[in-house]
Design an enzyme around this catalytic site. Structure first.
Site, PDB file in Angstrom:
ATOM      1  N   ASN A 103     -51.096 139.487  42.643  1.00  0.00           N
ATOM      2  CA  ASN A 103     -51.475 139.433  43.767  1.00  0.00           C
ATOM      3  C   ASN A 103     -51.095 140.150  44.475  1.00  0.00           C
ATOM      4  OD1 ASN A 103     -51.559 137.421  46.386  1.00  0.00           O
ATOM      5  ND2 ASN A 103     -51.040 135.571  44.602  1.00  0.00           N
ATOM      6  N   ASN A 111     -54.355 135.285  51.265  1.00  0.00           N
ATOM      7  CA  ASN A 111     -55.826 134.633  50.912  1.00  0.00           C
ATOM      8  C   ASN A 111     -55.437 133.854  49.370  1.00  0.00           C
ATOM      9  OD1 ASN A 111     -55.398 136.401  48.168  1.00  0.00           O
ATOM     10  ND2 ASN A 111     -56.696 137.562  49.248  1.00  0.00           N
ATOM     11  N   ASP A 112     -54.533 133.412  49.483  1.00  0.00           N
ATOM     12  CA  ASP A 112     -54.089 132.253  47.769  1.00  0.00           C
ATOM     13  C   ASP A 112     -55.148 130.994  48.277  1.00  0.00           C
ATOM     14  OD1 ASP A 112     -52.239 134.012  46.973  1.00  0.00           O
ATOM     15  OD2 ASP A 112     -50.632 133.250  46.853  1.00  0.00           O
ATOM     16  N   GLY A 119     -53.776 133.261  42.072  1.00  0.00           N
ATOM     17  CA  GLY A 119     -53.595 134.145  43.227  1.00  0.00           C
ATOM     18  C   GLY A 119     -53.732 135.554  42.979  1.00  0.00           C
ATOM     19  N   ASP A 134     -55.614 139.129  43.070  1.00  0.00           N
ATOM     20  CA  ASP A 134     -56.661 139.330  43.634  1.00  0.00           C
ATOM     21  C   ASP A 134     -57.272 141.019  44.263  1.00  0.00           C
ATOM     22  OD1 ASP A 134     -54.422 140.216  45.176  1.00  0.00           O
ATOM     23  OD2 ASP A 134     -54.585 138.823  46.853  1.00  0.00           O
ATOM     24  N   ASP A 188     -73.804 138.283  32.632  1.00  0.00           N
ATOM     25  CA  ASP A 188     -73.250 137.082  31.534  1.00  0.00           C
ATOM     26  C   ASP A 188     -74.497 136.537  31.112  1.00  0.00           C
ATOM     27  OD1 ASP A 188     -71.319 135.125  30.723  1.00  0.00           O
ATOM     28  OD2 ASP A 188     -72.294 134.114  32.010  1.00  0.00           O
ATOM     29  N   GLU A 222     -74.041 140.025  27.753  1.00  0.00           N
ATOM     30  CA  GLU A 222     -73.092 139.457  26.986  1.00  0.00           C
ATOM     31  C   GLU A 222     -74.219 138.740  26.064  1.00  0.00           C
ATOM     32  OE1 GLU A 222     -70.273 136.246  26.191  1.00  0.00           O
ATOM     33  OE2 GLU A 222     -72.013 135.675  27.922  1.00  0.00           O
TER      34      GLU A 222
END
Length: 617
Positions: A138, A143-144, A164, A166, A331, A360
């Site tokens: 973090n 910006n949490d 949290g 980033d 993905d 994937e």
């Protein structure tokens, strides 16, 4: 005029609506801007705003040709197709007309950088380090939680909540990753996931053109890529074209029902993607596997819709051009339409010839996975154009092999020998992504007992970093982080110790790494730095023989250089039969990479239990 353009771009970046003369509100423009001189000059511009379909739409710009304006079932969308083949960099105008009123929306066509198409992708010379951004570090606590974003709980004690981490936290740890020796970082999805719960993992995107504000901004992401490049590291971006989040505006206000499978109504996938390659599959089994939703909050895109296809292809190209990323990990690749995904791979690589994409491909055999690699004989005459696939079977084997006794006909490292001897099914074995674990599997060390087994760790890392393919490491492997999937995904995605100011221990710091953790980190770093620029490991031939007396040996060679790797896959000292292994052993002295000592293997008769030697000569 420039100030107006900048204001509109800024408002769009924040996801805010743009009121234009109080008569129409533009909620989204996708993409927000584009570039001149792209190899493919065709551009789709999606406009989303209340009753925008009631306006007559034209474009004005030097050399800009309007090919088509397509309206959808929803009156809130207009899709514009333009040709920029003769258009220089400029700010063109999108005009909305109703009666005598004309509203003009500025749209920027940027000047492309001269070397933009030459972005270098990842390959077998690289080692990818997989990071789940919410769980790594973090760097910006402000910006949490962000106003306007669903208040997904911030609770580090809850494995399903946001913690949290980033982009700034990752950027601040780039020196750590550089010192470790990785050459590329792969980030789990960082685009906006404005979902009420479970948004931390990133796989339910709600805006494909915006970084989630709890991670940072689009500019923060671009800066992270630039900072990584300055340290010689590449960046791989996770993308999801099979599905989005249920709060994505494209689903919440569908352009038309055929943008999503089953007309936007939830139908659960069977997860049996083998139906794509199964010659005996029924049509109904294939349809529910491909068109069914991954989960109830992830609507399944209909990639057979040409507008959906253009939107997704352009989105990946936009991120490459905007941020300079070096690769994409796609993905759930086999859950999407084969032909559309093949066209996507081809379009991206035509624009960026040196780029790489890994899909994937979570299937249980090398035969099934080989179907998805480009130029597969099993898929012919179809071609996926997908250069790299994920070697899940090898992962499963390696998670067993180092715990078992190796026999001459089975068990332990014989499993690996047997599997690698079948590489003829792959068009390009060197372009397989190899790994011990990732964010969806148990960690290589399932518990503390396995984490404390240094022989197991040493052999596994030595093999991962010297066998054929492109190695991928999962964050925390270098500090022996254990986790068992039986305890939930949150355990697999635990916080990196030291990523938060309140952490009691900081394992990013060498001063706080002690005992087995310090030893594991040093081993990993030593091998990673040795591997950098090592042409033998990146491009060398691969030769091996069936295990004998519990020993397994393979050789990598390129021109006049070679590396021989020797494993004792048993819990007892074993005799080395030099005559049996003659073709794979160095003739004279060689440098042992793990210790730095020079040895003559022919002076060694016995090898200690669970030992590994890496001989460079």
């Amino acid at each position: 005029m420039k100030r107006v353009i900048y204001l509109i771009t800024f408002l769009l970046a924040l996801g805010l609506v743009i009121p234009l003369k109080a008569s129409v509100q533009i909620k989204h423009i996708a993409p927000q801007f584009w570039w001149a001189e792209m190899k493919n000059p065709k551009l789709q511009i999606l406009l989303h705003g209340d009753n925008i379909a009631t306006y007559q739409i034209k474009v004005k710009g030097q050399g800009v040709q309007l090919d088509e304006v397509v309206l959808q079932e929803s009156p809130n969308y207009a899709i514009i197709y333009v040709d920029l083949a003769k258009a220089p960099a400029q700010t063109m105008q999108i005009e909305l007309r109703k009666g005598k009123k004309t509203i003009s929306i500025p749209y920027e066509i940027k000047q492309r950088q001269p070397d933009a198409s030459q972005v270098k992708g990842f390959d077998a010379s690289d080692v990818l380090y997989l990071i789940m951004p919410d769980r790594f570090a973090n760097g910006d606590r402000s910006n949490d939680q962000v106003r306007g974003i669903h208040p997904d709980v911030l609770d580090r004690s809850n494995g399903f909540a946001r913690h949290g981490g980033d982009l700034l936290g990752i950027e601040q740890r780039l020196d750590y990753l550089d010192s470790l020796g990785v050459t590329a970082i792969w980030l789990n999805p960082v685009q906006e996931n404005n979902m009420p719960e479970g948004s931390y993992h990133g796989y339910a995107i709600t805006d494909y053109y915006q970084i989630d504000p709890r991670f940072g901004s689009n500019e923060d992401f671009r800066r992270l890529v630039q900072q990584a490049h300055r340290r010689g590291m590449k960046v791989v971006m996770d993308m999801i074209f099979n599905h989005c989040g249920i709060h994505n505006y494209l689903y919440a206000d569908m352009p038309s029902r055929d943008w999503f499978n089953y007309d936007g109504h939830y139908r659960q996938t069977s997860y049996r993607t083998v139906t794509q390659s199964d010659a005996y599959s029924t049509d109904s089994a294939r349809r529910i596997a491909l068109d069914g939703w991954f989960v109830s909050v992830m609507p399944d895109f209909n990639q057979r819709n040409r507008h959906v296809e253009a939107y997704l292809i352009q989105n990946s190209i936009w991120w490459i051009e905007f941020a300079g990323i070096n690769g994409i990990r796609q993905d759930t690749h086999p859950y999407a339409d084969f032909d559309m995904m093949a066209r996507w791979c081809k379009a991206v690589r035509e624009e960026y010839p040196l780029f790489n994409i890994v899909g994937e491909t979570w299937l249980n055999s090398n035969v099934l996975i080989s179907y998805w690699q480009e130029h597969s004989r099993l898929a012919a005459p179809r071609n996926s154009h997908l250069p790299t696939v994920m070697d899940f079977p090898l992962m499963e084997i390696m998670n067993k092999a180092f715990d078992e006794e190796t026999g001459d006909w089975g068990g332990g490292l014989f499993r690996i020998y047997d599997y690698l001897s079948q590489d003829m099914v792959y068009p390009n074995p060197m372009s397989l992504l190899t790994f011990l674990d990732n964010h969806d599997t148990s960690r290589f060390a399932r518990d503390q007992k396995q984490a404390s087994n240094q022989d197991r760790y040493r052999q596994a890392i030595a093999m991962l970093l010297t066998v054929r393919g492109i190695p991928q490491l999962y964050y925390g492997t270098e500090i022996l982080m254990p986790a068992d999937k039986a305890h939930g995904d949150g355990a697999l995605r635990a916080d990196f110790p030291g990523g938060w100011p309140t952490d009691s221990i900081n394992l990013f710091s060498s001063a706080e790494r002690q005992g087995a953790v310090a030893e594991a980190w040093r081993l990993m770093s030593r091998l990673l730095h040795w591997r950098k620029g090592n042409a033998v490991i990146a491009r060398g031939d691969f030769k091996h023989q069936a295990p004998q007396n519990g020993l397994y040996i393979y050789k990598r060679s390129l021109t006049d250089k070679a590396v021989t790797v020797i494993f004792n896959g048993t819990d007892a000292e074993q005799k080395l039969d030099h005559s049996y292994w003659q073709e794979l052993l160095p003739i004279g002295a060689a440098r042992e990479v793990l210790t730095g000592q020079t040895i003559d293997i022919h002076q060694h008769t016995n090898l200690p239990k669970r030992s590994v030697l890496i001989l460079e000569y």
